[in-house]
Motif scaffolding. Sequence first.
Motif, PDB file in Angstrom:
ATOM      1  N   VAL A 133      46.826  44.224  42.120  1.00  0.00           N
ATOM      2  CA  VAL A 133      48.089  44.956  41.399  1.00  0.00           C
ATOM      3  C   VAL A 133      49.249  44.213  41.445  1.00  0.00           C
ATOM      4  O   VAL A 133      49.538  43.654  42.544  1.00  0.00           O
ATOM      5  N   ASP A 134      49.568  43.613  40.222  1.00  0.00           N
ATOM      6  CA  ASP A 134      50.692  42.890  40.268  1.00  0.00           C
ATOM      7  C   ASP A 134      50.498  41.493  40.962  1.00  0.00           C
ATOM      8  O   ASP A 134      51.336  41.074  41.633  1.00  0.00           O
ATOM      9  N   GLY A 135      49.447  41.128  40.911  1.00  0.00           N
ATOM     10  CA  GLY A 135      48.754  39.925  41.389  1.00  0.00           C
ATOM     11  C   GLY A 135      48.503  39.915  43.017  1.00  0.00           C
ATOM     12  O   GLY A 135      47.987  38.797  43.374  1.00  0.00           O
ATOM     13  N   ARG A 136      48.496  40.925  43.622  1.00  0.00           N
ATOM     14  CA  ARG A 136      48.516  40.871  44.983  1.00  0.00           C
ATOM     15  C   ARG A 136      47.186  41.719  45.137  1.00  0.00           C
ATOM     16  O   ARG A 136      46.845  42.976  44.787  1.00  0.00           O
ATOM     17  N   PRO A 137      46.344  41.437  46.342  1.00  0.00           N
ATOM     18  CA  PRO A 137      45.112  42.050  46.717  1.00  0.00           C
ATOM     19  C   PRO A 137      45.294  43.437  47.199  1.00  0.00           C
ATOM     20  O   PRO A 137      46.226  43.611  47.948  1.00  0.00           O
ATOM     21  N   ALA A 138      44.672  44.602  46.739  1.00  0.00           N
ATOM     22  CA  ALA A 138      45.061  45.839  46.900  1.00  0.00           C
ATOM     23  C   ALA A 138      43.697  46.635  47.255  1.00  0.00           C
ATOM     24  O   ALA A 138      43.748  47.643  48.056  1.00  0.00           O
ATOM     25  N   ALA A 139      42.345  46.404  46.681  1.00  0.00           N
ATOM     26  CA  ALA A 139      41.365  47.087  47.176  1.00  0.00           C
ATOM     27  C   ALA A 139      40.265  46.195  46.377  1.00  0.00           C
ATOM     28  O   ALA A 139      40.277  45.323  46.048  1.00  0.00           O
ATOM     29  N   THR A 140      38.917  46.861  46.969  1.00  0.00           N
ATOM     30  CA  THR A 140      37.556  46.269  46.496  1.00  0.00           C
ATOM     31  C   THR A 140      36.963  47.411  45.757  1.00  0.00           C
ATOM     32  O   THR A 140      37.379  48.509  46.266  1.00  0.00           O
ATOM     33  N   VAL A 141      36.218  47.081  44.664  1.00  0.00           N
ATOM     34  CA  VAL A 141      35.559  48.159  44.098  1.00  0.00           C
ATOM     35  C   VAL A 141      34.203  47.567  43.638  1.00  0.00           C
ATOM     36  O   VAL A 141      34.055  46.531  43.224  1.00  0.00           O
ATOM     37  N   LEU A 142      33.069  48.747  43.472  1.00  0.00           N
ATOM     38  CA  LEU A 142      31.973  48.188  42.991  1.00  0.00           C
ATOM     39  C   LEU A 142      31.473  49.062  41.867  1.00  0.00           C
ATOM     40  O   LEU A 142      31.693  50.666  42.075  1.00  0.00           O
ATOM     41  N   GLY A 143      30.961  48.490  40.877  1.00  0.00           N
ATOM     42  CA  GLY A 143      30.546  49.316  39.604  1.00  0.00           C
ATOM     43  C   GLY A 143      29.418  48.574  38.918  1.00  0.00           C
ATOM     44  O   GLY A 143      29.148  47.679  39.480  1.00  0.00           O
ATOM     45  N   ARG A 144      28.893  49.235  38.095  1.00  0.00           N
ATOM     46  CA  ARG A 144      27.689  48.831  36.982  1.00  0.00           C
ATOM     47  C   ARG A 144      28.081  48.920  35.717  1.00  0.00           C
ATOM     48  O   ARG A 144      28.676  49.925  35.452  1.00  0.00           O
ATOM     49  N   TYR A 145      27.854  47.760  34.979  1.00  0.00           N
ATOM     50  CA  TYR A 145      27.907  48.096  33.563  1.00  0.00           C
ATOM     51  C   TYR A 145      26.727  47.345  32.829  1.00  0.00           C
ATOM     52  O   TYR A 145      25.954  46.414  33.603  1.00  0.00           O
ATOM     53  N   GLU A 146      26.475  47.885  31.715  1.00  0.00           N
ATOM     54  CA  GLU A 146      25.271  47.718  30.739  1.00  0.00           C
ATOM     55  C   GLU A 146      25.695  46.709  29.651  1.00  0.00           C
ATOM     56  O   GLU A 146      26.773  46.314  29.622  1.00  0.00           O
ATOM     57  N   GLU A 147      24.663  46.193  29.140  1.00  0.00           N
ATOM     58  CA  GLU A 147      24.905  45.438  28.305  1.00  0.00           C
ATOM     59  C   GLU A 147      25.588  45.875  27.175  1.00  0.00           C
ATOM     60  O   GLU A 147      25.297  46.922  26.502  1.00  0.00           O
ATOM     61  N   GLY A 148      26.630  45.301  26.431  1.00  0.00           N
ATOM     62  CA  GLY A 148      27.489  45.649  25.314  1.00  0.00           C
ATOM     63  C   GLY A 148      28.698  46.070  26.120  1.00  0.00           C
ATOM     64  O   GLY A 148      29.492  46.604  25.087  1.00  0.00           O
ATOM     65  N   GLU A 149      28.581  46.728  27.230  1.00  0.00           N
ATOM     66  CA  GLU A 149      29.779  47.192  27.913  1.00  0.00           C
ATOM     67  C   GLU A 149      31.020  46.087  28.365  1.00  0.00           C
ATOM     68  O   GLU A 149      30.666  45.083  28.730  1.00  0.00           O
ATOM     69  N   ASP A 150      32.241  46.540  28.427  1.00  0.00           N
ATOM     70  CA  ASP A 150      33.200  45.728  28.715  1.00  0.00           C
ATOM     71  C   ASP A 150      33.423  45.807  30.320  1.00  0.00           C
ATOM     72  O   ASP A 150      33.809  47.257  30.919  1.00  0.00           O
ATOM     73  N   PRO A 151      33.082  44.873  31.067  1.00  0.00           N
ATOM     74  CA  PRO A 151      33.252  45.250  32.457  1.00  0.00           C
ATOM     75  C   PRO A 151      34.527  45.698  33.256  1.00  0.00           C
ATOM     76  O   PRO A 151      34.498  46.586  34.023  1.00  0.00           O
ATOM     77  N   ALA A 152      35.711  45.237  32.475  1.00  0.00           N
ATOM     78  CA  ALA A 152      37.000  45.606  32.820  1.00  0.00           C
ATOM     79  C   ALA A 152      37.130  47.049  32.475  1.00  0.00           C
ATOM     80  O   ALA A 152      37.865  47.801  33.402  1.00  0.00           O
ATOM     81  N   GLU A 153      36.699  47.514  31.421  1.00  0.00           N
ATOM     82  CA  GLU A 153      37.050  48.864  31.196  1.00  0.00           C
ATOM     83  C   GLU A 153      36.029  49.749  31.931  1.00  0.00           C
ATOM     84  O   GLU A 153      36.376  50.998  32.361  1.00  0.00           O
ATOM     85  N   VAL A 154      35.094  49.459  32.604  1.00  0.00           N
ATOM     86  CA  VAL A 154      34.135  50.194  33.441  1.00  0.00           C
ATOM     87  C   VAL A 154      34.925  50.195  34.988  1.00  0.00           C
ATOM     88  O   VAL A 154      34.925  51.347  35.498  1.00  0.00           O
ATOM     89  N   LEU A 155      35.212  49.087  35.099  1.00  0.00           N
ATOM     90  CA  LEU A 155      35.963  49.173  36.693  1.00  0.00           C
ATOM     91  C   LEU A 155      37.188  49.586  36.711  1.00  0.00           C
ATOM     92  O   LEU A 155      37.676  50.143  37.746  1.00  0.00           O
ATOM     93  N   ALA A 156      38.235  49.613  35.973  1.00  0.00           N
ATOM     94  CA  ALA A 156      39.618  50.147  35.832  1.00  0.00           C
ATOM     95  C   ALA A 156      39.708  51.379  36.411  1.00  0.00           C
ATOM     96  O   ALA A 156      40.364  51.909  37.214  1.00  0.00           O
ATOM     97  N   PRO A 157      38.847  52.643  35.587  1.00  0.00           N
ATOM     98  CA  PRO A 157      38.740  53.779  36.178  1.00  0.00           C
ATOM     99  C   PRO A 157      38.528  53.991  37.800  1.00  0.00           C
ATOM    100  O   PRO A 157      39.098  54.765  38.644  1.00  0.00           O
ATOM    101  N   LEU A 158      37.688  53.134  38.271  1.00  0.00           N
ATOM    102  CA  LEU A 158      36.963  53.099  39.443  1.00  0.00           C
ATOM    103  C   LEU A 158      37.915  52.595  40.343  1.00  0.00           C
ATOM    104  O   LEU A 158      38.318  52.960  41.627  1.00  0.00           O
ATOM    105  N   ALA A 159      38.646  51.519  40.080  1.00  0.00           N
ATOM    106  CA  ALA A 159      39.732  50.887  40.820  1.00  0.00           C
ATOM    107  C   ALA A 159      40.954  51.949  40.983  1.00  0.00           C
ATOM    108  O   ALA A 159      41.554  52.107  42.039  1.00  0.00           O
ATOM    109  N   ALA A 160      41.364  52.799  39.888  1.00  0.00           N
ATOM    110  CA  ALA A 160      42.476  53.476  39.906  1.00  0.00           C
ATOM    111  C   ALA A 160      42.142  54.638  40.938  1.00  0.00           C
ATOM    112  O   ALA A 160      43.035  54.873  41.912  1.00  0.00           O
TER     113      ALA A 160
END
Length: 426
Positions: free
Chosen positions: A44-71
């Motif tokens: 967050v703002d360049g600084r380590p804040a958390a780790t998150v684990l998610g799964r994305y499938e073919e055709g999905e944007d991994p950032a869009e999958v992981l961002a809600p999990l990160a929030a």
Amino acid sequence: MHQQSAIAVAELDLAAPEGPVLAFRPAPGAPDPTPGDVYALVRVDGRPAATVLGRYEEGEDPAEVLAPLAAKRLLESATLQTDAERLAAAEGRKKPPLSTTPASVIVATRERPASLARALDSLLAQDHPDHELIVVDNAPRTSATHDLVTERYAGRVRYVREDRPGLATAHNAGVAAARGEVLAFTDDDVIADPGWLSALAAPFAADPGLGCVTGLILPARLTTPAQILLESHGGFAKGFAPRLYDPARPPADEPLFPFTAGSFGSGANMAFRASALRRAGGFDPATGTGTPARGGDDLYAFVAVLAAGHRLRYTPDALVWHHHRETWQDLRNQAYGYGAGLTAYLTATLVRRPALLPALLARVPRGLAYARTMTAERGTSDGGVPGEHGTHHHPWPASLSRLERRGMLYGPVGYLRARLARGGAR
């Protein structure tokens, strides 16, 4: 052991806890993520804040999958904090000014030129304005390390040879050669974040009573079952909340303080005020990898500095990516070594600092309970580590718990053997 397919390791940069996404990229040295499980450091703002684990499938944007999990992860972490922790975290999250204190980075190594080169490349890219880099070649069997440092890194990296085996001995050789006011240590199997040294050195300028700073260690890759199992149970990470350990104000949530030195950090990511470490006598040469004690050199140094009245700070801003050992046998050796190193360092502390014996004896009952808990068959950790994702579970094998306990029984013997061996050598 449960066979788990590889997990990609990546970084997700957010402008704020709720987004937007600034960048998504593989972790340093890791391949580009492919559809499947992804373990990501959230900045967050360049600084380590958390780790998150998610799964994305073919055709999905991994950032869009992981961002809600990160929030969600960041919100949970903030909700669980007490008022005092929230205040301390907010204070610790203030960006410190870039440290200009002269620093020395010391890397002890033995016959691993390929991984050493990877580490050195990252250390030479540090943004700290005034530092030197020292490689200590410990009990070399070949000239590979010497040739690498003096040829590929000539003029940029200092080479020190130490023929007596043992990580603590190698570190002491680096301390003797170092010119910096801050002495930073890391291993030859890491990749350091570009701001690692600056983040590790800055707290010393802000707090004259500080003797030691440790930082965050995350996995560089999760490609084998052994690597995934280790990280599922916390790996080397100590979380994302800055913390100060002050011997004048022992933490209420650590009744064994300062003897639970493993909670302070790890030797792959630590720094000392040079004057404090030298006054404390440096590292005990009868501890560490490469000696019969098998480990405990970093833990001994932490407690030695705290026992001298200095404070110790953990800061997640100082980040290195660690290449975990890859095989099941590596993990077995690591489990035994951790157990041995724990009791070896305690033995070293009592042998060299007998005044601490009453404090240790007062903590023995709780210490035995802690040891049983530490080496028990463990469930998976929480907090965005591989073990909690979906239906993947990685219980800590009973065989590894037994090895840790066997190592704990052996540790004092190993330490005394190491002392006798050094006495014979002298």
